[in-house]
Design an enzyme around this catalytic site. Structure first.
Site, PDB file in Angstrom:
ATOM      1  N   ASP A 153     119.121 -70.713  91.253  1.00 34.74           N
ATOM      2  CA  ASP A 153     117.662 -70.499  91.202  1.00 34.74           C
ATOM      3  C   ASP A 153     117.142 -70.626  89.771  1.00 34.74           C
ATOM      4  OD1 ASP A 153     117.499 -70.141  93.930  1.00 34.74           O
ATOM      5  OD2 ASP A 153     117.464 -67.950  93.837  1.00 34.74           O
ATOM      6  N   TYR A 200     144.008 -75.740  82.244  1.00 37.16           N
ATOM      7  CA  TYR A 200     142.825 -75.766  81.378  1.00 37.16           C
ATOM      8  C   TYR A 200     143.086 -76.319  79.979  1.00 37.16           C
ATOM      9  CZ  TYR A 200     141.017 -72.762  85.087  1.00 37.16           C
ATOM     10  OH  TYR A 200     140.624 -72.270  86.297  1.00 37.16           O
ATOM     11  N   ARG A 256     141.367 -79.081  93.492  1.00 33.52           N
ATOM     12  CA  ARG A 256     141.929 -77.732  93.480  1.00 33.52           C
ATOM     13  C   ARG A 256     141.710 -77.032  94.839  1.00 33.52           C
ATOM     14  NH1 ARG A 256     140.551 -74.672  88.130  1.00 33.52           N
ATOM     15  NH2 ARG A 256     142.259 -73.425  88.996  1.00 33.52           N
ATOM     16  N   ALA A 293     133.774 -69.401  87.370  1.00 36.16           N
ATOM     17  CA  ALA A 293     133.849 -69.116  88.811  1.00 36.16           C
ATOM     18  C   ALA A 293     132.476 -68.881  89.434  1.00 36.16           C
ATOM     19  CB  ALA A 293     134.759 -67.912  89.049  1.00 36.16           C
ATOM     20  N   ARG A 335     146.358 -68.412  78.692  1.00 38.25           N
ATOM     21  CA  ARG A 335     147.099 -68.553  79.960  1.00 38.25           C
ATOM     22  C   ARG A 335     146.691 -69.851  80.641  1.00 38.25           C
ATOM     23  NH1 ARG A 335     146.243 -63.810  83.854  1.00 38.25           N
ATOM     24  NH2 ARG A 335     147.606 -65.162  85.055  1.00 38.25           N
ATOM     25  N   HIS A 382     130.857 -71.404  91.909  1.00 39.35           N
ATOM     26  CA  HIS A 382     131.150 -71.468  93.346  1.00 39.35           C
ATOM     27  C   HIS A 382     130.501 -70.333  94.138  1.00 39.35           C
ATOM     28  CE1 HIS A 382     134.056 -74.124  91.558  1.00 39.35           C
ATOM     29  NE2 HIS A 382     134.669 -73.104  90.951  1.00 39.35           N
ATOM     30  N   ASN A 399     129.157 -74.719  81.776  1.00 31.62           N
ATOM     31  CA  ASN A 399     130.383 -74.452  82.523  1.00 31.62           C
ATOM     32  C   ASN A 399     130.257 -73.014  83.005  1.00 31.62           C
ATOM     33  OD1 ASN A 399     132.867 -73.960  83.605  1.00 31.62           O
ATOM     34  ND2 ASN A 399     134.044 -74.824  81.899  1.00 31.62           N
ATOM     35  N   ARG A 409     136.967 -73.924  95.419  1.00 31.61           N
ATOM     36  CA  ARG A 409     136.403 -74.448  94.163  1.00 31.61           C
ATOM     37  C   ARG A 409     135.688 -75.786  94.382  1.00 31.61           C
ATOM     38  NH1 ARG A 409     138.783 -71.206  90.070  1.00 31.61           N
ATOM     39  NH2 ARG A 409     140.845 -70.511  90.704  1.00 31.61           N
ATOM     40  N   GLU A 452     126.624 -80.328  84.119  1.00 28.77           N
ATOM     41  CA  GLU A 452     127.653 -79.381  84.582  1.00 28.77           C
ATOM     42  C   GLU A 452     129.007 -79.865  84.083  1.00 28.77           C
ATOM     43  OE1 GLU A 452     127.724 -79.027  88.830  1.00 28.77           O
ATOM     44  OE2 GLU A 452     129.530 -77.757  88.822  1.00 28.77           O
ATOM     45  N   HIS A 491     133.266 -79.028  83.855  1.00 31.55           N
ATOM     46  CA  HIS A 491     134.466 -78.256  84.185  1.00 31.55           C
ATOM     47  C   HIS A 491     135.661 -78.880  83.483  1.00 31.55           C
ATOM     48  CE1 HIS A 491     132.330 -75.934  87.109  1.00 31.55           C
ATOM     49  NE2 HIS A 491     131.802 -77.056  87.554  1.00 31.55           N
ATOM     50  N   LEU A 492     136.505 -78.044  82.949  1.00 32.15           N
ATOM     51  CA  LEU A 492     137.730 -78.527  82.300  1.00 32.15           C
ATOM     52  C   LEU A 492     138.634 -79.196  83.329  1.00 32.15           C
ATOM     53  CD1 LEU A 492     138.190 -75.255  80.317  1.00 32.15           C
ATOM     54  CD2 LEU A 492     137.830 -77.475  79.235  1.00 32.15           C
ATOM     55  N   SER A 493     138.803 -78.531  84.450  1.00 33.08           N
ATOM     56  CA  SER A 493     139.669 -79.054  85.509  1.00 33.08           C
ATOM     57  C   SER A 493     138.836 -79.888  86.485  1.00 33.08           C
ATOM     58  CB  SER A 493     140.330 -77.884  86.257  1.00 33.08           C
ATOM     59  OG  SER A 493     139.344 -77.040  86.850  1.00 33.08           O
ATOM     60  N   PRO A 530     132.361 -66.823  82.956  1.00 32.36           N
ATOM     61  CA  PRO A 530     133.427 -65.832  82.923  1.00 32.36           C
ATOM     62  C   PRO A 530     134.828 -66.410  82.718  1.00 32.36           C
ATOM     63  CG  PRO A 530     132.575 -66.100  85.138  1.00 32.36           C
ATOM     64  CD  PRO A 530     131.632 -66.831  84.230  1.00 32.36           C
ATOM     65  N   ASN A 531     135.576 -65.683  81.913  1.00 33.34           N
ATOM     66  CA  ASN A 531     137.001 -65.931  81.631  1.00 33.34           C
ATOM     67  C   ASN A 531     137.256 -67.126  80.726  1.00 33.34           C
ATOM     68  OD1 ASN A 531     138.143 -63.723  83.141  1.00 33.34           O
ATOM     69  ND2 ASN A 531     137.472 -64.805  84.968  1.00 33.34           N
TER      70      ASN A 531
HETATM   71  O1  CA2 Z   1     137.621 -76.052  85.291  1.00 39.72           O
HETATM   72  C1  CA2 Z   1     136.743 -75.296  84.843  1.00 39.72           C
HETATM   73  O2  CA2 Z   1     136.198 -75.459  83.746  1.00 39.72           O
HETATM   74  C2  CA2 Z   1     136.351 -74.033  85.636  1.00 39.72           C
HETATM   75  O3  CA2 Z   1     134.937 -73.859  85.509  1.00 39.72           O
HETATM   76  C3  CA2 Z   1     137.116 -72.891  84.997  1.00 39.72           C
HETATM   77  C4  CA2 Z   1     136.963 -71.552  85.722  1.00 39.72           C
HETATM   78  C5  CA2 Z   1     137.239 -71.726  87.214  1.00 39.72           C
HETATM   79  O4  CA2 Z   1     136.952 -70.510  87.890  1.00 39.72           O
HETATM   80  C6  CA2 Z   1     136.408 -72.853  87.832  1.00 39.72           C
HETATM   81  O5  CA2 Z   1     136.758 -72.981  89.202  1.00 39.72           O
HETATM   82  C7  CA2 Z   1     136.661 -74.168  87.114  1.00 39.72           C
HETATM   83  C8  CA2 Z   1     137.950 -70.530  85.105  1.00 39.72           C
HETATM   84  C9  CA2 Z   1     137.688 -70.228  83.656  1.00 39.72           C
HETATM   85  C10 CA2 Z   1     138.907 -69.937  82.832  1.00 39.72           C
HETATM   86  O6  CA2 Z   1     139.808 -69.052  83.500  1.00 39.72           O
HETATM   87  C11 CA2 Z   1     140.974 -68.722  82.845  1.00 39.72           C
HETATM   88  C12 CA2 Z   1     141.761 -67.779  83.502  1.00 39.72           C
HETATM   89  C13 CA2 Z   1     142.960 -67.387  82.938  1.00 39.72           C
HETATM   90  C14 CA2 Z   1     143.366 -67.902  81.723  1.00 39.72           C
HETATM   91  C15 CA2 Z   1     142.579 -68.839  81.077  1.00 39.72           C
HETATM   92  C16 CA2 Z   1     141.380 -69.244  81.637  1.00 39.72           C
END
Ligand code: CA2
Length: 144
Positions: free
Chosen positions: A87, A23, A107, A77, A18, A80, A74, A111, A98, A100-102, A10-11
Site C-alpha cells: 500500500d 546470499y 527457492r 521476508a 550465515r 512475501h 529489498n 518465497r 525491487e 533480491h540477492l537470491s 529484516p535480517n
Molecule cells: O534474496 C533476498 O535478497 C531476500 O530478500 C533475502 C531475505 C529473504 O527472506 C527473501 O526471501 C529473499 C532474507 C534476508 C537475509 O536473511 C539472512 C538470514 C540469515 C543469515 C543471513 C541473512
C-alpha cells in the site's frame, strides 16, 4: 542531484554471518560501500538504510514520496507477507526497483510470491550483491 533511497528489510543486517551459499559472503556494509561508489559514478545521491521493523519500512517509503526520486527496495521476508508495504509503494508514485540477492523463483514456494512486485517498476533477483549495482543503473535511467 537526484536522490535514490536504498531500503533494506529484516535480517539483511546479518549478511556475511550465515548462509553465504544463498546470499554471498559479503556484508550489508560491503553492499553499501559498492553502491555508494557506483552512485557517485552515476551522479546520484544515495540514502542507504536497513531496518528489522515493518512499520519503519512503511515510514521510509512514505518519506520517499517527497525526498527521493527513486526507490531500490529489498524488503527481505516482508516481500512475501506485507500488504502494508504494498500500500505504501502504491502511494509512492516514484520508480521502484525491487532487489533480491537470491533468485526467489528458484527457492521455497512461499518465497515465489512478492507483494512488492505488484507495485514495482521492475525486479532484479538472483545476482547477489551485484543486483544493487544493476538496480542503480536502472534507477539512473529511470530518473533521467
Ligand atoms: O534474496 C533476498 O535478497 C531476500 O530478500 C533475502 C531475505 C529473504 O527472506 C527473501 O526471501 C529473499 C532474507 C534476508 C537475509 O536473511 C539472512 C538470514 C540469515 C543469515 C543471513 C541473512
Amino acid at each position: 542531484m537526484k536522490t535514490v533511497f536504498i531500503l533494506n528489510g529484516p535480517n539483511l543486517n546479518l549478511l556475511g554471518l550465515r548462509e553465504p551459499e544463498i546470499y554471498g559472503a559479503g556484508t550489508l556494509g560491503d553492499i553499501e560501500t559498492a553502491a555508494r561508489a557506483h552512485a557517485k559514478d552515476l551522479g546520484l545521491a544515495v540514502d542507504f538504510r536497513q531496518t528489522n521493523v515493518e512499520g519503519e519500512l512503511v515510514g521510509w517509503i512514505q518519506e520517499a514520496r517527497t525526498k527521493a526520486d527513486a526507490v531500490i527496495l529489498n524488503a527481505g521476508a516482508y516481500t512475501h507477507t506485507s500488504i502494508a508495504i504494498l500500500d505504501a509503494l502504491r502511494a509512492c508514485d516514484k520508480p521502484v526497483i525491487e532487489v533480491h540477492l537470491s533468485n526467489i523463483f528458484r527457492r521455497e514456494d512461499y518465497r515465489k510470491h512478492s507483494f512488492v512486485s505488484e507495485a514495482a517498476t521492475g525486479i532484479i533477483s538472483g545476482f547477489g550483491a551485484h543486483g544493487y549495482i544493476l538496480a542503480l543503473d536502472a534507477a539512473a535511467k529511470l530518473v533521467g
